[in-house]
Design a protein around this motif. Structure first.
Motif, mmCIF file in Angstrom:
data_model
loop_
_atom_site.group_PDB
_atom_site.id
_atom_site.type_symbol
_atom_site.label_atom_id
_atom_site.label_comp_id
_atom_site.label_asym_id
_atom_site.label_seq_id
_atom_site.Cartn_x
_atom_site.Cartn_y
_atom_site.Cartn_z
ATOM 1 N N GLN A 1 0.593 -1.264 -0.379
ATOM 2 C CA GLN A 1 0.170 -0.124 0.117
ATOM 3 C C GLN A 1 1.023 1.210 0.168
ATOM 4 O O GLN A 1 2.184 1.176 0.968
ATOM 5 C CB GLN A 1 -0.572 -0.517 0.967
ATOM 6 C CG GLN A 1 -1.811 -0.990 1.306
ATOM 7 C CD GLN A 1 -2.816 -0.549 2.527
ATOM 8 O OE1 GLN A 1 -2.746 -0.427 3.281
ATOM 9 N NE2 GLN A 1 -4.543 -1.060 1.850
ATOM 10 N N GLN B 1 0.799 5.406 0.321
ATOM 11 C CA GLN B 1 -0.313 6.480 1.636
ATOM 12 C C GLN B 1 0.145 8.209 0.686
ATOM 13 O O GLN B 1 1.881 8.384 1.566
ATOM 14 C CB GLN B 1 -0.327 6.714 2.931
ATOM 15 C CG GLN B 1 -1.199 7.297 3.634
ATOM 16 C CD GLN B 1 -2.267 7.432 3.102
ATOM 17 O OE1 GLN B 1 -2.592 5.748 3.177
ATOM 18 N NE2 GLN B 1 -2.970 8.559 3.276
ATOM 19 N N GLY C 1 -0.512 5.447 -5.184
ATOM 20 C CA GLY C 1 -1.304 5.592 -4.043
ATOM 21 C C GLY C 1 -3.039 6.113 -4.155
ATOM 22 O O GLY C 1 -3.206 6.408 -5.098
#
Length: 120
Positions: free
Chosen positions: A1, A3, A111
C-alpha cells in the motif's frame, strides 16, 4: 500500500514537500514515480526514481522539483519549489518493481492522491 501526503494550498513561488509512505519489506526493490492529474486533463508524469537512485523528471518541473527516497523509512519524497499555478493538480505516487518509467500505465501500485493547489 502507498499513502501520499503533504499536499495543500500554497502561493505561487512557494514550496511543498510530498511524501509517499509504502508498506512492506521490499520497498528498496521498487522504482517510484510521481504523477499528477489536473481537472479535465490526462494524468501526466512528474518525476521518478529507480530502485538504484537514478532520477527522471518531466521538462516542466526540471530544476524546480526534486524526487528522493529513504529506504529505511520506506518513503519517497517530492520536494516542490518555485510552484506555479499550472502545478495545481492531484498528485499520485506509484510503485513499479525495479525500474521506474514515465508511463503511468506501467506502474503496479498507486497511492490515493494528494491535492496541490497553487494560487496566483
Amino acid at each position: 500500500q502507498l499513502q501520499a501526503s503533504g499536499g495543500g494550498l500554497v502561493q505561487a513561488g512557494g514550496s511543498l514537500r510530498l511524501s509517499c509512505a509504502a508498506s512492506g519489506r521490499t520497498f528498496s526493490s521498487y522504482g517510484m514515480g510521481w504523477f499528477r492529474q489536473a481537472p479535465e486533463k490526462e494524468r501526466e508524469f512528474v518525476a521518478a526514481i529507480n530502485w538504484s537512485g537514478t532520477t527522471y523528471y518531466a521538462d516542466s518541473v526540471k530544476g524546480r522539483f526534486t524526487i528522493s527516497r529513504d529506504n529505511a523509512k520506506n518513503t519517497v519524497y517530492l520536494q516542490m519549489n518555485s510552484l506555479k499555478p499550472e502545478d495545481t493538480a492531484v498528485y499520485y505516487c506509484a510503485a513499479r518493481f525495479r525500474f521506474a518509467t514515465m508511463v503511468w500505465s506501467q506502474y503496479e501500485y498507486w497511492g490515493q492522491g494528494t491535492q496541490v493547489t497553487v494560487s496566483s
